[in-house]
Design a protein around this motif. Structure first.
Motif, PDB file in Angstrom:
ATOM      1  N   SER A 111     -83.719-145.292 -70.685  1.00 21.76           N
ATOM      2  CA  SER A 111     -82.794-145.774 -69.974  1.00 21.76           C
ATOM      3  C   SER A 111     -82.832-146.645 -68.902  1.00 21.76           C
ATOM      4  O   SER A 111     -81.887-147.331 -68.453  1.00 21.76           O
ATOM      5  N   ASN A 112     -84.098-146.717 -68.402  1.00 22.63           N
ATOM      6  CA  ASN A 112     -84.308-147.544 -67.116  1.00 22.63           C
ATOM      7  C   ASN A 112     -84.110-149.042 -67.313  1.00 22.63           C
ATOM      8  O   ASN A 112     -83.788-149.767 -66.470  1.00 22.63           O
ATOM      9  N   PRO A 144     -87.027-142.127 -69.275  1.00 18.90           N
ATOM     10  CA  PRO A 144     -85.893-141.128 -69.540  1.00 18.90           C
ATOM     11  C   PRO A 144     -85.014-141.616 -70.601  1.00 18.90           C
ATOM     12  O   PRO A 144     -84.712-142.836 -70.735  1.00 18.90           O
ATOM     13  N   PHE A 145     -84.162-140.895 -71.196  1.00 17.36           N
ATOM     14  CA  PHE A 145     -82.904-141.078 -71.784  1.00 17.36           C
ATOM     15  C   PHE A 145     -81.808-140.646 -71.159  1.00 17.36           C
ATOM     16  O   PHE A 145     -80.789-139.899 -71.741  1.00 17.36           O
ATOM     17  N   VAL A 155     -76.413-144.452 -79.285  1.00 13.97           N
ATOM     18  CA  VAL A 155     -77.755-144.896 -78.891  1.00 13.97           C
ATOM     19  C   VAL A 155     -78.735-143.457 -79.139  1.00 13.97           C
ATOM     20  O   VAL A 155     -79.878-143.771 -79.512  1.00 13.97           O
ATOM     21  N   LYS A 156     -78.510-142.434 -78.716  1.00 17.18           N
ATOM     22  CA  LYS A 156     -79.233-141.159 -78.893  1.00 17.18           C
ATOM     23  C   LYS A 156     -79.314-140.682 -80.320  1.00 17.18           C
ATOM     24  O   LYS A 156     -80.508-140.412 -80.687  1.00 17.18           O
ATOM     25  N   SER A 157     -78.436-140.982 -81.164  1.00 21.47           N
ATOM     26  CA  SER A 157     -78.363-141.044 -82.460  1.00 21.47           C
ATOM     27  C   SER A 157     -79.427-141.966 -83.212  1.00 21.47           C
ATOM     28  O   SER A 157     -80.433-141.573 -83.871  1.00 21.47           O
ATOM     29  N   LEU A 179     -89.948-135.018 -73.999  1.00 19.55           N
ATOM     30  CA  LEU A 179     -88.655-135.861 -74.266  1.00 19.55           C
ATOM     31  C   LEU A 179     -88.510-135.814 -75.789  1.00 19.55           C
ATOM     32  O   LEU A 179     -87.724-135.404 -76.230  1.00 19.55           O
ATOM     33  N   VAL A 180     -89.507-136.631 -76.505  1.00 20.74           N
ATOM     34  CA  VAL A 180     -89.284-137.039 -77.686  1.00 20.74           C
ATOM     35  C   VAL A 180     -89.456-135.716 -78.833  1.00 20.74           C
ATOM     36  O   VAL A 180     -88.882-135.745 -79.718  1.00 20.74           O
ATOM     37  N   HIS A 181     -90.478-135.023 -78.219  1.00 14.18           N
ATOM     38  CA  HIS A 181     -90.802-133.731 -79.352  1.00 14.18           C
ATOM     39  C   HIS A 181     -89.846-132.672 -78.950  1.00 14.18           C
ATOM     40  O   HIS A 181     -89.280-132.092 -79.923  1.00 14.18           O
ATOM     41  N   ASP A 182     -89.849-132.239 -77.679  1.00 13.12           N
ATOM     42  CA  ASP A 182     -89.041-131.063 -77.474  1.00 13.12           C
ATOM     43  C   ASP A 182     -87.565-131.306 -77.596  1.00 13.12           C
ATOM     44  O   ASP A 182     -86.847-130.509 -78.002  1.00 13.12           O
TER      45      ASP A 182
END
Length: 394
Positions: A111-112, A144-145, A155-157, A179-182
């Motif tokens: 998101s940065n 970060p997201f 976007v998150k989808s 972030l991407v795994h957990d």
């Protein structure tokens, strides 16, 4: 049989991105000599024909952002094939004959960078998914997201859907992996060191049609390189950072050491000139030539250590067992230095950086750099036991 391997996220202006592009072209030439490598880069497509054609790989443009978004759907893609711009048709034709997409973005999904860059990144994967092309996301930073507003759920989808499609999602840092795994449930995510660290040598003949003579320069013994970063100026306070650079120059002059200012990315050249103009010491010089990543790789070996804010300048230094003092601005710097036991030489420019503390670290490095070199060499041995390109199976 499909004949292309496509590199996305790479370009040739920034030496870090250039190195990742060159390494990928080299590794693919060694492993899949029957495939043609294509670099998708709008910036490099604007280079002159002679400059573009010096490389063994082809350079091609992306379609416009909106057209790329529409191409992820089969129906709208069919319409665009008929009425789209030439680069849209060329992109579609390329995708039909592509065996794999290899993304070498250093840091593009987060998101940065805002919605536009995020959607552009994810749409490239979505188009590959429509064509059933395997996608490999090489070691890079994620997050970060913190997306906000009405488009955030969409976007998150997209993040979940497209990262799950990739064959490999290689995370350089623990933060990105978590972030991407957990948080996003991306089970195909793994931790992997930067690919430039893993590569010991590039064969220039796999990059250039006619291998150029590398730029060289005589560097006196005991020299140190300073490599600034325009982004450090954005995340830190410029006047504080310039004060830090002056104290570094004074510290090195007291040690009778020359300081060489080098720009690792074209946008940093003006900062090099500004540092030189502010230094009253006589030990500071600028290398004004724009170097390829191969020339920089050869040059950095000549320094006892570097002071670097460009992430891949640090990577290039470590790749050659050259220590670094690092005024950085993201977690990727901290994790990189910790990987080699060098965390004491990391300084975060986002806080009120202490110029005296950085100068003290430079003085300490003048005395201890041989020990630091040995630490880095030992770390490289472990890192190079594996190669991320072994995961690319066509």
């Amino acid at each position: 049989m499909k004949k292309y391997i496509v590199i996305t996220g790479g370009q040739l202006f920034n030496k870090g991105a250039q190195a990742m592009t060159f390494i990928t072209a080299d590794e693919m030439a060694k492993r899949y000599p029957d495939k043609e490598v294509v670099l998708l880069s709008n910036m490099d497509s604007r280079r002159g024909k002679e400059e573009r054609e010096q490389y063994t790989f082809r350079i091609q443009k992306y379609p416009g952002a909106l057209q790329l978004l529409l191409l992820k759907n089969k129906l709208t893609a069919a319409v665009l094939r008929r009425i789209g711009a030439p680069e849209t048709k060329a992109y579609e034709a390329l995708m039909k004959e592509t065996a794999a997409v290899i993304d070498v973005s250093g840091y593009a999904l987060g998101s940065n960078w805002g919605y536009k860059k995020t959607i552009f990144y994810l749409t490239r994967i979505a188009v590959a998914r429509r064509h059933q092309i395997p996608v490999y996301l090489m070691p890079q930073s994620f997050g970060p997201f913190h997306y906000k507003g009405i488009a955030a759920p969409f976007v998150k989808s997209m993040i979940r859907k497209n990262l799950r499609y990739a064959k490999e999602v290689m995370c350089r840092e623990q933060d990105g992996y978590k972030l991407v795994h957990d948080e996003y449930g991306i089970t195909n995510a793994t931790l992997a060191p930067d690919l430039v660290l893993q590569n010991a040598e590039i064969d220039p003949a796999n990059v250039y049609k006619n291998v150029p003579v590398l730029w060289t320069k005589d560097i006196p013994e005991g020299s140190v390189a300073l490599i600034p970063n325009q982004k450090a100026m954005l995340y830190g306070k410029p006047e504080v950072l310039y004060e830090m650079y002056i104290k570094i120059a004074e510290t090195l002059e007291a040690r009778q050491r020359k300081l060489w200012l080098i720009y690792h990315s074209a946008e940093d050249f003006e900062i090099c000139k500004e540092i030189r103009s502010r230094c009253s010491t006589s030990n500071v010089q600028i290398i004004e030539e724009e170097l390829s990543c191969l020339a920089f790789d050869a040059l950095v070996k000549k320094f006892d250590f570097v002071i670097a804010s460009r992430f891949h300048a640090v990577v290039h230094a470590y790749r050659n067992a050259v220590p670094a003092v690092v005024p950085g601005w993201a977690v990727k710097y901290r994790e990189l230095l910790d990987l080699f036991g060098q965390g004491a030489y990391m300084f975060d420019v986002r806080s009120q950086i202490d110029a005296d503390a950085v100068a003290a670290a430079v003085a300490d490095m003048c005395d201890t750099y041989p020990e630091r070199k040995e630490q880095i060499r030992n770390g490289l041995i472990q890192i190079r036991e594996k190669n991320v390109y072994d995961k690319i199976l066509l």
